[in-house]
Write a protein that holds these residues in place. Structure first.
Motif, PDB file in Angstrom:
ATOM      1  N   ASP A 593       8.511 -53.138  16.224  1.00  0.00           N
ATOM      2  CA  ASP A 593       9.573 -54.138  16.141  1.00  0.00           C
ATOM      3  C   ASP A 593       9.401 -55.042  14.925  1.00  0.00           C
ATOM      4  O   ASP A 593      10.331 -55.742  14.527  1.00  0.00           O
ATOM      5  N   GLU A 594       8.203 -55.041  14.326  1.00  0.00           N
ATOM      6  CA  GLU A 594       7.958 -55.877  13.146  1.00  0.00           C
ATOM      7  C   GLU A 594       8.316 -55.157  11.847  1.00  0.00           C
ATOM      8  O   GLU A 594       8.355 -55.778  10.787  1.00  0.00           O
ATOM      9  N   GLU A 595       8.541 -53.852  11.929  1.00  0.00           N
ATOM     10  CA  GLU A 595       8.816 -53.091  10.710  1.00  0.00           C
ATOM     11  C   GLU A 595      10.215 -53.408  10.188  1.00  0.00           C
ATOM     12  O   GLU A 595      11.163 -53.600  10.952  1.00  0.00           O
ATOM     13  N   ARG A 596      10.313 -53.529   8.862  1.00  0.00           N
ATOM     14  CA  ARG A 596      11.592 -53.758   8.183  1.00  0.00           C
ATOM     15  C   ARG A 596      11.695 -52.775   7.032  1.00  0.00           C
ATOM     16  O   ARG A 596      10.739 -52.593   6.292  1.00  0.00           O
ATOM     17  N   MET A 597      12.863 -52.176   6.874  1.00  0.00           N
ATOM     18  CA  MET A 597      12.998 -51.090   5.910  1.00  0.00           C
ATOM     19  C   MET A 597      13.852 -51.480   4.708  1.00  0.00           C
ATOM     20  O   MET A 597      14.994 -51.912   4.850  1.00  0.00           O
ATOM     21  N   GLY A 598      13.269 -51.340   3.525  1.00  0.00           N
ATOM     22  CA  GLY A 598      14.038 -51.374   2.291  1.00  0.00           C
ATOM     23  C   GLY A 598      14.352 -49.945   1.887  1.00  0.00           C
ATOM     24  O   GLY A 598      13.770 -48.980   2.387  1.00  0.00           O
ATOM     25  N   ILE A 599      15.293 -49.794   0.975  1.00  0.00           N
ATOM     26  CA  ILE A 599      15.699 -48.462   0.512  1.00  0.00           C
ATOM     27  C   ILE A 599      15.605 -48.411  -1.006  1.00  0.00           C
ATOM     28  O   ILE A 599      16.118 -49.295  -1.701  1.00  0.00           O
ATOM     29  N   VAL A 600      14.966 -47.352  -1.516  1.00  0.00           N
ATOM     30  CA  VAL A 600      14.932 -47.115  -2.957  1.00  0.00           C
ATOM     31  C   VAL A 600      15.992 -46.062  -3.286  1.00  0.00           C
ATOM     32  O   VAL A 600      15.916 -44.925  -2.809  1.00  0.00           O
ATOM     33  N   LEU A 601      16.990 -46.454  -4.071  1.00  0.00           N
ATOM     34  CA  LEU A 601      17.978 -45.501  -4.596  1.00  0.00           C
ATOM     35  C   LEU A 601      17.522 -45.157  -6.008  1.00  0.00           C
ATOM     36  O   LEU A 601      17.424 -46.034  -6.865  1.00  0.00           O
ATOM     37  N   GLN A 602      17.259 -43.895  -6.244  1.00  0.00           N
ATOM     38  CA  GLN A 602      16.618 -43.537  -7.515  1.00  0.00           C
ATOM     39  C   GLN A 602      17.237 -42.270  -8.092  1.00  0.00           C
ATOM     40  O   GLN A 602      17.518 -41.303  -7.376  1.00  0.00           O
ATOM     41  N   GLU A 603      17.435 -42.300  -9.394  1.00  0.00           N
ATOM     42  CA  GLU A 603      17.917 -41.127 -10.103  1.00  0.00           C
ATOM     43  C   GLU A 603      16.854 -40.030 -10.020  1.00  0.00           C
ATOM     44  O   GLU A 603      15.684 -40.257 -10.323  1.00  0.00           O
ATOM     45  N   VAL A 604      17.248 -38.843  -9.572  1.00  0.00           N
ATOM     46  CA  VAL A 604      16.299 -37.738  -9.476  1.00  0.00           C
ATOM     47  C   VAL A 604      16.017 -37.203 -10.877  1.00  0.00           C
ATOM     48  O   VAL A 604      16.924 -37.002 -11.682  1.00  0.00           O
ATOM     49  N   VAL A 605      14.749 -36.967 -11.154  1.00  0.00           N
ATOM     50  CA  VAL A 605      14.313 -36.512 -12.470  1.00  0.00           C
ATOM     51  C   VAL A 605      14.475 -35.007 -12.572  1.00  0.00           C
ATOM     52  O   VAL A 605      14.158 -34.278 -11.625  1.00  0.00           O
ATOM     53  N   GLY A 606      14.949 -34.502 -13.719  1.00  0.00           N
ATOM     54  CA  GLY A 606      15.000 -33.064 -13.924  1.00  0.00           C
ATOM     55  C   GLY A 606      16.261 -32.611 -14.624  1.00  0.00           C
ATOM     56  O   GLY A 606      16.977 -33.404 -15.250  1.00  0.00           O
ATOM     57  N   GLN A 607      16.535 -31.316 -14.500  1.00  0.00           N
ATOM     58  CA  GLN A 607      17.681 -30.703 -15.151  1.00  0.00           C
ATOM     59  C   GLN A 607      18.394 -29.770 -14.179  1.00  0.00           C
ATOM     60  O   GLN A 607      17.792 -29.245 -13.238  1.00  0.00           O
ATOM     61  N   GLN A 608      19.685 -29.559 -14.450  1.00  0.00           N
ATOM     62  CA  GLN A 608      20.487 -28.646 -13.632  1.00  0.00           C
ATOM     63  C   GLN A 608      20.360 -27.230 -14.172  1.00  0.00           C
ATOM     64  O   GLN A 608      20.434 -26.997 -15.375  1.00  0.00           O
TER      65      GLN A 608
END
Length: 935
Positions: A593-608
């Protein structure tokens, strides 16, 4: 120049030391005035409230404290017991007259500025001329507005800080030359109000609230001169940082009134700099013609629009307000910009003749300096069109300079995410005001140490940078949970699928769509949605790999991608309450109940590559090697690398192990037999089919598992590949030969086509030095970047917990044949004395194909033993926790959380390297679980 491409920051700009500005402040003001004057000054007896409100309206901090006294005796007693920075006295006070009082105070407290406030009248002006005002620093007219008090305080603060702030940091200044008390009492409040309002505008150049407030300190300073000698001294001292001059015409020169002193000053300034903004103001309308000849401005002091005209001069000529590009012939506006970003966006379409006109007059650099953008202003100030082959070339240089400056600014801070101003030059931004969580903190720390140690990370044709990142704060999580009443279902015994379904159906805060849409519009690559809880990657319980990470292909209409990213965020939120997370919480004695979640939105590294996306290299590096193989040493560190997405490594798949100190020596590549058996056969890539993502408990739902032949087709084996020549039973480095393609990293590790080992070695050394303990770093590498440069992306840093317990037992005296388990490859140091059971995976008739089936059996045993509050030793073949079932039983940490000692054993034909460099292993070390490898 490719305007759409990434411009690489070259380290050209130094950070402006805003925190060093305005070190001297007026913190307490002694007001000496009669009761009647106090009433006039305060109106309703609340001077501090009025000043406080004035400060707040101008976004100023640190309003001073006011001490009111009504007699000279009270003033002197107050000075004995109170710290006072400024004294303001009215003319009519009890006791001695203000002139005598000023002399008395100056004798005892020479450093305290003294200001006398007078009502405005002709009689008072005449009286002042016959008084000895030598002990008084300034005399001002009280015109019934508290603006004058703000102006007095700011004028004296500017005077106190001018030399350091202007000459050492580059803050700009405006010189007001005026000897009329009446007029400078009108001018200064107006000038300060304009300057401070301008400061509120250029605060927007700050990337977060702290930066914005610091930037206020970089506003232009106002310096008052009351005679010719003071004016010349100020001009000569600060002319390199001068925005402009506002000067009277008639004032003292050499102690005598000179009717044309201002004209003399104007001629001197124009000889030095023909384009320096200067306005003459006079009660004599005839001076207008002289001003015209000198090509300076003119203000008529008896004009009904005097203050409006002064305001217009300040806004247009002294670089306040918007920058207006004009046609040099007609003086008509051709373009207008209000921020550095707008200047960058519009620069290349501004007409050449207009740009040349403003360049020649140094207008652009002045405008930038007025906005406290000193580093880039200095570069542009020294920019000469004739230094370039064409105006187009100078435009390109200026464009690149702005881009590099904005990149350098964005690289150094966690910016606040402002949807209207967010673009690709902001590297790391925060959405919301809550905590950013452990993983995001680690990434922000990486970003900081990379920029602070850029000299150590200077590798030819290599850029080292974190991926573009936005972090959703934990306050958004709390709002999501509360507004959707999710805690009841989250903390229940529902299955993971039921919890996920309820979370996905819930709504994120309404403003989220605006932020997500803006972030997605800036990002070209797929987007990773990663957990960043407040407990994650903490020093002693890192929660590594416990929560989910999802990837979105970002190949569809933006509204579809927004919905998918939103669903992925809700999936990560739900993973906090999955069965495995709850078990881990219990094992680590935390309260879920003490846990709090942040979110990392991140550009994925690499090539298509067709319908798949992946980086050339993913890796995990540790600054301490628990299992060195000669000539490796423990402090050389260890690296595991793989082709494709990092899931291959962090979940225990086959990867290549090497020491950054000895990159050409790898046991896995020592013989053709080892190479064929122990190198990576498959890799992970993101499926770019937008329909492959569905909200799921399985965060790998849209990942592809591919073979080395696919990588050969994609061209990624150019750096990493070798070929097995089966006819001659040899391994040939490179992929131009016939044979079976292998992932050996030969060109990178043997021939240094990319300095991977050197970069990792530097990153680990810097990380361990900055954290003051061993570290683990996750990274990815793009060797196919469109910019032509190879890019190394650090993705995460976390501490490796090492305990230094004293061990009383003499290990050398132990005899191996008398002990249940004995190993020369062990991790941990200490005695475990609370073990009651042994869970042993039988080896009779053992088949690797049955690994997956064993997971549920072991999970049930683990839970039943935990229910009895017992602990156990876990013994089994292969690598525990590997997600490759051919390497070991693919348990997750919570499924064996009751184990206090874990033993990995070997079978005939089934030998696996010790676990190292995975999320699973990180949890072992941080939770101080004993580890044995018996091979």
């Amino acid at each position: 120049m490719d305007r759409e491409g990434e411009i690489i920051y070259s380290g050209l700009f130094e950070e402006t030391a805003f925190d060093h500005l305005m070190q001297n402040r007026i913190q307490s003001v002694l007001l000496i005035l009669s009761n009647y004057d106090a009433f006039l000054l305060e109106e309703d007896g609340r001077i501090e409230e009025q000043i406080f409100n004035e400060y707040v309206s101008l976004n100023l901090r640190y309003p001073p404290k006011f001490i009111l006294v009504t007699t000279s005796e009270q003033a002197l007693k107050t000075l004995e017991r109170e710290s006072v920075d400024l004294i303001i006295s009215m003319l009519n006070i009890g006791g001695m007259d203000p002139y005598q009082l000023s002399k008395t105070i100056k004798n005892q407290y020479p450093a305290i500025p003294i200001v006398v406030l007078t009502p405005f009248s002709r009689e008072v002006s005449i009286k002042l001329k016959h008084e000895d005002t030598s002990a008084i620093d300034y005399v001002f007219c009280w015109l019934g507005n508290t603006d004058i008090l703000v102006a007095i305080i700011k004028l004296i603060e500017d005077e106190m800080n001018a030399e350091t702030d202007i000459l050492e940091v580059g803050v700009q200044c405006i010189i007001l030359v005026e000897d009329s008390i009446r007029f400078y009492s009108s001018y200064l409040p107006l000038i300060y109000r304009i300057v401070l309002k301008q400061s509120k505008k250029f605060m927007a150049e700050g990337l977060n609230e702290h930066q914005k407030m610091l930037r206020m300190r970089g506003r232009p300073k106002i310096l008052l001169a009351r005679n010719y000698e003071e004016a010349i001294d100020l001009y000569q001292k600060y002319k390199s940082n001068l925005l402009g001059i506002i000067s009277d015409v008639s004032f003292n020169r050499n102690g005598v009134k000179d009717q044309f002193a201002g004209v003399r000053l104007a001629k001197q300034v124009k000889r030095d700099d023909v384009y320096m903004p200067l306005v003459l103001q006079s009660s004599d309308i005839k001076v207008a013609a002289i001003a015209k000849d000198l090509k300076v401005g003119f203000l008529f002091k008896h004009s009904k629009k005097l203050l409006r005209e002064l305001k217009s001069f300040l806004n247009y000529n002294l670089a306040f307000g918007d920058f207006i590009f004009v046609d040099p012939v007609t003086q008509r506006e051709v373009e207008r910009v209000s921020t550095l970003k707008e200047l960058q966006d519009k620069l290349l379409r501004i007409p050449d003749d207009s740009l040349r006109y403003h360049f020649q007059r140094d207008h652009i650099s002045k405008w930038l300096k007025a906005r406290a953008l000193f580093p880039i202003a200095e570069v542009i100030k020294n920019l000469k069109i004739e230094d370039f082959g064409s105006l187009e070339a100078s435009k390109s240089f200026l464009y690149n300079t702005i881009v590099n400056f904005r990149i350098s600014k964005g690289n150094r801070v966690i910016a606040q995410f402002y949807p209207d101003r967010y673009d690709k030059y902001v590297k790391f931004a925060r959405i919301g005001n809550g905590s950013i969580g452990g993983k995001a903190r680690g990434l922000a720390f990486l970003n900081t140490i990379i920029n602070n140690n850029i000299g150590e990370l200077n590798f030819e044709n290599v850029e080292i940078t974190i991926p573009r990142t936005a972090v959703v704060g934990t306050d958004i999580f709390e709002h999501f949970m509360d507004s959707n009443n999710l805690y009841e279902v989250a903390l229940s015994d529902f299955s993971d699928e039921e919890i996920l379904d309820r979370f996905v159906k819930a709504k994120l805060p309404s403003v989220s769509e605006v932020y997500l849409k803006r972030f997605i519009s800036v990002v070209n690559n797929p987007i990773a949605i990663r957990s960043s809880s407040v407990l994650e990657d903490s020093h002693y319980q890192p929660f590594a790999g416990i929560y989910s990470t999802y990837m979105i292909s970002n190949t569809d209409d933006i509204d579809v991608v927004v919905r998918q990213v939103a669903d992925a965020i809700k999936c990560v939120y739900a993973s906090v309450y999955f069965k495995s997370s709850k078990a881990y919480m219990t094992a680590t004695m935390n309260i879920i109940d003490e846990e709090r979640m942040g979110i990392v939105l991140q550009e994925v590294v690499g090539q298509q590559h067709e319908n798949r996306f992946y980086p050339t290299i993913s890796g995990v590096a540790r600054s301490v090697n628990f299992y060195p193989i000669y000539p490796e040493k423990t402090d050389d560190g260890i690296v595991n690398v793989a082709l494709g997405l990092g899931k291959q490594i962090v979940e225990g798949g086959v990867s290549l192990r090497f020491s950054p100190g000895y990159p050409q020596k790898s046991l896995q590549l020592s013989t053709p037999e080892y190479t064929l058996k122990d190198t990576q056969k498959t890799f992970f890539a993101l499926d770019l089919d937008n329909h492959s993502f569905k909200p799921s408990v399985n965060d790998a739902i849209n990942l592809l598992k591919l073979d080395a032949k696919t990588a050969l087709k994609d061209g990624t084996l150019r750096w990493l590949g070798s070929v097995y020549d089966y006819q001659n039973n040899i391994i040939r480095d490179g992929v131009t030969f016939k044979g079976i393609p292998l992932i050996t990293f030969a060109n990178v590790l043997k021939y240094d086509t990319f300095p991977l080992a050197s970069i990792v070695k530097s990153i680990l050394a810097i990380g361990q030095r900055e954290m003051n303990q061993p570290v683990e770093v996750e990274f990815a590498v793009d060797l196919q970047s469109a910019s032509g440069k190879h890019v190394f992306y650090p993705l995460q840093i976390r501490p490796i917990v090492e305990t230094e317990e004293s061990l009383k037992e003499d290990l050398l005296s132990l005899t191996p044949d008398r002990h249940l388990v004995y190993s020369t490859l062990a991790l941990g140091n200490g005695v475990v004395d609370d073990v009651k059971d042994v869970v042993f995976v039988k080896t009779d008739g053992f088949k690797a194909a049955n690994m997956v089936k064993m997971v549920s059996v072991i999970e049930k045993l683990n839970q039943s033993i935990l229910n009895e509050n017992r602990n156990y030793i876990l013994i089994g073949p292969g690598r525990w926790g590997s997600q490759d079932p051919w390497l070991g039983i693919p348990v997750k940490w919570p499924q064996i959380s009751g184990a206090r000692v874990i033993v990995e054993t070997a079978l005939d034909g089934f030998s696996v390297d010790p676990s190292q460099g995975t999320h699973f292993f990180q949890n072992l070390t941080s939770l101080r679980v004993g580890y044995f490898n018996v091979n």
